[in-house]
Design a protein around this motif. Structure first.
Motif, PDB file in Angstrom:
ATOM      1  N   GLU A   7      28.623  12.744  -3.055  1.00  0.00           N
ATOM      2  CA  GLU A   7      29.751  11.922  -3.491  1.00  0.00           C
ATOM      3  C   GLU A   7      29.850  10.555  -2.817  1.00  0.00           C
ATOM      4  O   GLU A   7      30.826   9.847  -3.003  1.00  0.00           O
ATOM      5  N   ARG A   8      28.852  10.161  -1.998  1.00  0.00           N
ATOM      6  CA  ARG A   8      28.829   8.790  -1.479  1.00  0.00           C
ATOM      7  C   ARG A   8      28.460   7.855  -2.626  1.00  0.00           C
ATOM      8  O   ARG A   8      27.962   8.284  -3.657  1.00  0.00           O
ATOM      9  N   GLU A   9      28.654   6.576  -2.410  1.00  0.00           N
ATOM     10  CA  GLU A   9      28.246   5.597  -3.409  1.00  0.00           C
ATOM     11  C   GLU A   9      26.725   5.627  -3.554  1.00  0.00           C
ATOM     12  O   GLU A   9      26.004   5.779  -2.564  1.00  0.00           O
ATOM     13  N   THR A  10      26.252   5.467  -4.776  1.00  0.00           N
ATOM     14  CA  THR A  10      24.815   5.523  -5.019  1.00  0.00           C
ATOM     15  C   THR A  10      24.126   4.229  -4.616  1.00  0.00           C
ATOM     16  O   THR A  10      24.737   3.160  -4.598  1.00  0.00           O
ATOM     17  N   ALA A  11      22.860   4.369  -4.324  1.00  0.00           N
ATOM     18  CA  ALA A  11      22.010   3.209  -4.081  1.00  0.00           C
ATOM     19  C   ALA A  11      21.737   2.545  -5.432  1.00  0.00           C
ATOM     20  O   ALA A  11      21.934   3.156  -6.489  1.00  0.00           O
ATOM     21  N   ALA A  12      21.277   1.326  -5.411  1.00  0.00           N
ATOM     22  CA  ALA A  12      20.986   0.606  -6.649  1.00  0.00           C
ATOM     23  C   ALA A  12      19.980   1.376  -7.496  1.00  0.00           C
ATOM     24  O   ALA A  12      18.968   1.853  -6.989  1.00  0.00           O
ATOM     25  N   ASN A  13      20.288   1.519  -8.773  1.00  0.00           N
ATOM     26  CA  ASN A  13      19.404   2.179  -9.738  1.00  0.00           C
ATOM     27  C   ASN A  13      19.015   3.598  -9.328  1.00  0.00           C
ATOM     28  O   ASN A  13      17.877   4.010  -9.509  1.00  0.00           O
ATOM     29  N   SER A  14      19.931   4.337  -8.761  1.00  0.00           N
ATOM     30  CA  SER A  14      19.641   5.685  -8.296  1.00  0.00           C
ATOM     31  C   SER A  14      20.794   6.621  -8.626  1.00  0.00           C
ATOM     32  O   SER A  14      21.927   6.185  -8.817  1.00  0.00           O
ATOM     33  N   GLU A  15      20.485   7.905  -8.664  1.00  0.00           N
ATOM     34  CA  GLU A  15      21.509   8.935  -8.834  1.00  0.00           C
ATOM     35  C   GLU A  15      22.006   9.423  -7.480  1.00  0.00           C
ATOM     36  O   GLU A  15      22.899  10.243  -7.408  1.00  0.00           O
ATOM     37  N   TYR A  16      21.377   8.934  -6.412  1.00  0.00           N
ATOM     38  CA  TYR A  16      21.658   9.396  -5.059  1.00  0.00           C
ATOM     39  C   TYR A  16      22.107   8.248  -4.162  1.00  0.00           C
ATOM     40  O   TYR A  16      21.787   7.090  -4.410  1.00  0.00           O
ATOM     41  N   CYS A  17      22.802   8.604  -3.073  1.00  0.00           N
ATOM     42  CA  CYS A  17      23.121   7.626  -2.036  1.00  0.00           C
ATOM     43  C   CYS A  17      21.813   7.234  -1.342  1.00  0.00           C
ATOM     44  O   CYS A  17      20.763   7.835  -1.598  1.00  0.00           O
ATOM     45  N   GLU A  18      21.871   6.268  -0.459  1.00  0.00           N
ATOM     46  CA  GLU A  18      20.652   5.810   0.215  1.00  0.00           C
ATOM     47  C   GLU A  18      19.947   6.936   0.967  1.00  0.00           C
ATOM     48  O   GLU A  18      18.720   7.037   0.939  1.00  0.00           O
ATOM     49  N   LEU A  19      20.707   7.779   1.638  1.00  0.00           N
ATOM     50  CA  LEU A  19      20.109   8.859   2.430  1.00  0.00           C
ATOM     51  C   LEU A  19      19.439   9.909   1.547  1.00  0.00           C
ATOM     52  O   LEU A  19      18.306  10.328   1.818  1.00  0.00           O
ATOM     53  N   HIS A  20      20.125  10.331   0.510  1.00  0.00           N
ATOM     54  CA  HIS A  20      19.536  11.328  -0.385  1.00  0.00           C
ATOM     55  C   HIS A  20      18.423  10.714  -1.239  1.00  0.00           C
ATOM     56  O   HIS A  20      17.472  11.408  -1.603  1.00  0.00           O
ATOM     57  N   GLU A  21      18.518   9.439  -1.546  1.00  0.00           N
ATOM     58  CA  GLU A  21      17.440   8.767  -2.284  1.00  0.00           C
ATOM     59  C   GLU A  21      16.165   8.741  -1.446  1.00  0.00           C
ATOM     60  O   GLU A  21      15.076   8.998  -1.959  1.00  0.00           O
ATOM     61  N   ALA A  22      16.293   8.453  -0.168  1.00  0.00           N
ATOM     62  CA  ALA A  22      15.120   8.461   0.713  1.00  0.00           C
ATOM     63  C   ALA A  22      14.514   9.860   0.777  1.00  0.00           C
ATOM     64  O   ALA A  22      13.289  10.022   0.726  1.00  0.00           O
ATOM     65  N   ALA A  23      15.356  10.871   0.863  1.00  0.00           N
ATOM     66  CA  ALA A  23      14.870  12.254   0.887  1.00  0.00           C
ATOM     67  C   ALA A  23      14.178  12.599  -0.428  1.00  0.00           C
ATOM     68  O   ALA A  23      13.104  13.217  -0.432  1.00  0.00           O
ATOM     69  N   HIS A  24      14.758  12.189  -1.547  1.00  0.00           N
ATOM     70  CA  HIS A  24      14.160  12.455  -2.863  1.00  0.00           C
ATOM     71  C   HIS A  24      12.795  11.781  -2.979  1.00  0.00           C
ATOM     72  O   HIS A  24      11.821  12.390  -3.423  1.00  0.00           O
ATOM     73  N   ARG A  25      12.734  10.546  -2.558  1.00  0.00           N
ATOM     74  CA  ARG A  25      11.475   9.800  -2.616  1.00  0.00           C
ATOM     75  C   ARG A  25      10.402  10.504  -1.778  1.00  0.00           C
ATOM     76  O   ARG A  25       9.262  10.665  -2.216  1.00  0.00           O
ATOM     77  N   ASN A  26      10.772  10.962  -0.594  1.00  0.00           N
ATOM     78  CA  ASN A  26       9.822  11.680   0.262  1.00  0.00           C
ATOM     79  C   ASN A  26       9.374  12.995  -0.366  1.00  0.00           C
ATOM     80  O   ASN A  26       8.193  13.348  -0.294  1.00  0.00           O
ATOM     81  N   LEU A  27      10.301  13.714  -0.971  1.00  0.00           N
ATOM     82  CA  LEU A  27       9.939  14.970  -1.637  1.00  0.00           C
ATOM     83  C   LEU A  27       8.904  14.729  -2.729  1.00  0.00           C
ATOM     84  O   LEU A  27       7.906  15.446  -2.820  1.00  0.00           O
ATOM     85  N   VAL A  28       9.152  13.730  -3.546  1.00  0.00           N
ATOM     86  CA  VAL A  28       8.242  13.425  -4.653  1.00  0.00           C
ATOM     87  C   VAL A  28       6.881  12.987  -4.116  1.00  0.00           C
ATOM     88  O   VAL A  28       5.835  13.450  -4.592  1.00  0.00           O
ATOM     89  N   GLU A  29       6.886  12.122  -3.112  1.00  0.00           N
ATOM     90  CA  GLU A  29       5.629  11.611  -2.557  1.00  0.00           C
ATOM     91  C   GLU A  29       4.803  12.711  -1.893  1.00  0.00           C
ATOM     92  O   GLU A  29       3.579  12.720  -2.003  1.00  0.00           O
ATOM     93  N   LYS A  30       5.442  13.631  -1.213  1.00  0.00           N
ATOM     94  CA  LYS A  30       4.718  14.669  -0.467  1.00  0.00           C
ATOM     95  C   LYS A  30       4.275  15.843  -1.332  1.00  0.00           C
ATOM     96  O   LYS A  30       3.416  16.622  -0.925  1.00  0.00           O
ATOM     97  N   TYR A  31       4.837  15.969  -2.519  1.00  0.00           N
ATOM     98  CA  TYR A  31       4.482  17.104  -3.376  1.00  0.00           C
ATOM     99  C   TYR A  31       2.985  17.162  -3.657  1.00  0.00           C
ATOM    100  O   TYR A  31       2.385  18.239  -3.613  1.00  0.00           O
ATOM    101  N   GLU A  32       2.371  16.038  -3.935  1.00  0.00           N
ATOM    102  CA  GLU A  32       0.936  16.049  -4.254  1.00  0.00           C
ATOM    103  C   GLU A  32       0.112  16.625  -3.106  1.00  0.00           C
ATOM    104  O   GLU A  32      -0.858  17.346  -3.341  1.00  0.00           O
TER     105      GLU A  32
END
Length: 72
Positions: A7-32
């Protein structure tokens, strides 16, 4: 807009706040890496992330959210 997880404000062009966006990005990058090493699916990967005691809270929250969304 509000973050889909906390429920924090979202980062630009994201469904997540800055902290959760960084976590999401890391999850996607590390999956491979995980997929290559273990031959697991995206859902299996997310479940492993949630269960892993060494995973950070932000990543666990995002992974759980993604699991929940896929279950709908």
């Amino acid at each position: 807009m509000k973050c889909k997880v906390c429920e924090r404000e979202t980062a630009a062009n994201s469904e997540y706040c800055e902290l959760h966006e960084a976590a999401h990005r890391n999850l996607v990058e590390k999956y491979e890496d995980w997929k290559k090493a273990l031959g697991i699916s995206w859902k299996e990967y997310l479940n492993e992330i949630v269960k892993n005691p060494l995973t950070g809270e932000w990543a666990k929250e995002v992974a759980q959210r993604l699991i929940d969304e896929e279950g709908k």
